[in-house]
Write an enzyme that holds these catalytic residues in place. Structure first.
Site, PDB file in Angstrom:
ATOM      1  N   ARG A  11      -6.840  -5.381 126.808  1.00  0.00           N
ATOM      2  CA  ARG A  11      -6.195  -6.618 126.379  1.00  0.00           C
ATOM      3  C   ARG A  11      -5.401  -6.337 125.107  1.00  0.00           C
ATOM      4  O   ARG A  11      -5.845  -5.548 124.254  1.00  0.00           O
ATOM      5  CB  ARG A  11      -7.231  -7.708 126.083  1.00  0.00           C
ATOM      6  CG  ARG A  11      -7.915  -8.274 127.321  1.00  0.00           C
ATOM      7  CD  ARG A  11      -6.967  -9.126 128.161  1.00  0.00           C
ATOM      8  NE  ARG A  11      -7.608  -9.711 129.313  1.00  0.00           N
ATOM      9  CZ  ARG A  11      -7.500  -9.235 130.557  1.00  0.00           C
ATOM     10  NH1 ARG A  11      -6.789  -8.148 130.795  1.00  0.00           N
ATOM     11  NH2 ARG A  11      -8.080  -9.845 131.561  1.00  0.00           N
TER      12      ARG A  11
ATOM     13  N   HIS B 135       1.772  -5.271 131.995  1.00  0.00           N
ATOM     14  CA  HIS B 135       0.441  -5.651 132.515  1.00  0.00           C
ATOM     15  C   HIS B 135       0.353  -5.418 134.033  1.00  0.00           C
ATOM     16  O   HIS B 135       0.079  -6.359 134.799  1.00  0.00           O
ATOM     17  CB  HIS B 135       0.130  -7.122 132.178  1.00  0.00           C
ATOM     18  CG  HIS B 135      -1.343  -7.418 132.145  1.00  0.00           C
ATOM     19  ND1 HIS B 135      -1.935  -8.212 131.192  1.00  0.00           N
ATOM     20  CD2 HIS B 135      -2.350  -7.020 132.960  1.00  0.00           C
ATOM     21  CE1 HIS B 135      -3.235  -8.297 131.425  1.00  0.00           C
ATOM     22  NE2 HIS B 135      -3.511  -7.582 132.489  1.00  0.00           N
TER      23      HIS B 135
HETATM   24  C1  GLV Z   1      -6.176  -8.073 134.555  1.00  0.00           C
HETATM   25  O1  GLV Z   1      -5.878  -7.876 133.445  1.00  0.00           O
HETATM   26  C2  GLV Z   1      -7.493  -8.409 134.981  1.00  0.00           C
HETATM   27  O2  GLV Z   1      -8.293  -8.889 134.159  1.00  0.00           O
HETATM   28  O3  GLV Z   1      -7.780  -8.188 136.161  1.00  0.00           O
END
Ligand code: GLV
Length: 307
Positions: free
Chosen positions: A222, A270
């Site tokens: 994160r 991401h």
């Molecule tokens: C992505 O970041 C997840 O938590 O799967």
């Protein structure tokens, strides 16, 4: 009823598989038109507003992702079971991303790309795998899978987590007191920690300075684990060599953020691991079955720990 608040394609896949394997469960893909009292199971990324009042009979809340840090646990009834995604498709992608990142750094690909822009043909000194220490922070399901995937390359492997672990072929460290020793010889640090009050901002100037000069960092957990100013400062003083970020805080990263243009930072939006519904459906169905039999659920969140 199972209310699935995933995007259209994923919902379609889950509907098809659930209808085939658990035809007794009614399936809905949107909140509108659904009797909220009938909803016992829900799959979602965003926690719907007023979830507790709106769905009083909800029994299991499945998160579409592996991380549940965005759920407001205080607002959820204590009897509600919360399950994070532990599915092979997502885990495999995380393994691939970590391997890609480590090999990119270990084989100096960014430096060769920079040379290419200047038409420079120059071989840089190569390093043996055994001379590199690759370390993973967070030894949950994904952290351990990533270490497993890295094993074949011959790097020295280290792992760090809140509580002690024993993993064959990996030097394991735990707790804040062992963090400096864990970092001291790390050449490539991979962050795979859950985001909690204890891990927020953990990758700060203080901790990252403990890495040896020339170390690199890959954050695929994160954005809030990492203090962005610390990264810029330590890259500019050449303490850090390179940083690969799949996650930022906030997301998307604003265009004016200096990390975008930093020549020794690689950013991906991401994408390291996404839930693949074809494989996630099996995980959800197995858990529904376990729930029915009164067994412990796979990937159930411990609210006190926050993951
Ligand atoms: C992505 O970041 C997840 O938590 O799967």
């Amino acid at each position: 009823m199972f209310l699935c608040l995933a995007d259209g394609n994923r919902s379609e896949v889950l509907r098809r598989i659930l209808e085939e394997r658990m035809p007794e469960i009614t399936f809905a893909e949107r909140e509108s038109g659904v009797d909220p009292h009938a909803v016992r199971f829900m799959l979602t990324w965003e926690q719907p507003v007023h979830l507790a009042d709106l769905y009083p009979n909800l029994e299991v809340l499945f998160c579409i992702g592996a991380g549940v840090d965005h759920f407001a646990f205080d607002s959820l009834p204590s009897r509600l079971r919360v399950v994070r995604m532990v599915e092979p498709g997502l885990t495999e992608q995380m393994q691939h991303y970590a391997v890609m990142g480590v090999l990119t750094l270990a084989r100096d690909l960014p430096a060769y790309q920079a040379q290419q822009r200047e038409c420079i043909w120059r071989q840089l000194p190569s390093r043996t795998p055994a001379s590199l220490c690759v370390s993973v922070m967070g030894l949950g399901h994904i952290g351990r899978a990533v270490l497993e995937a890295l094993r074949q390359f011959g790097y020295r492997l280290r792992g760090w987590s809140r509580t002690p672990h024993v993993i064959e072929g990996v030097d394991c460290y735990s707790g804040p007191e062992e963090l400096p020793r864990f970092l001291a010889e790390t050449n490539i640090l991979i962050c795979l920690l859950p985001l909690t009050d204890e891990t927020r901002g953990l990758l700060s100037v203080e901790t990252l300075s403990t890495l040896p000069r020339g170390a690199s960092v890959i954050n695929m957990a994160r954005g809030a684990h990492l203090v962005q100013e610390a990264v810029v400062t330590l890259l500019d003083s050449n303490h850090l060599d390179r940083v690969i970020l799949d996650v930022t805080d906030p997301e998307p990263l604003p265009p004016q953020n200096p990390l975008w243009k930093h020549e020794r930072v690689i950013i991906t939006p991401h994408i390291a691991g996404n839930t693949i519904m074809e494989s996630a459906a099996g995980y959800i169905i197995a858990n529904l079955d376990r729930y029915r039999k009164g067994l412990l659920l796979d990937g159930e969140v411990d609210r006190h720990k926050g993951y």
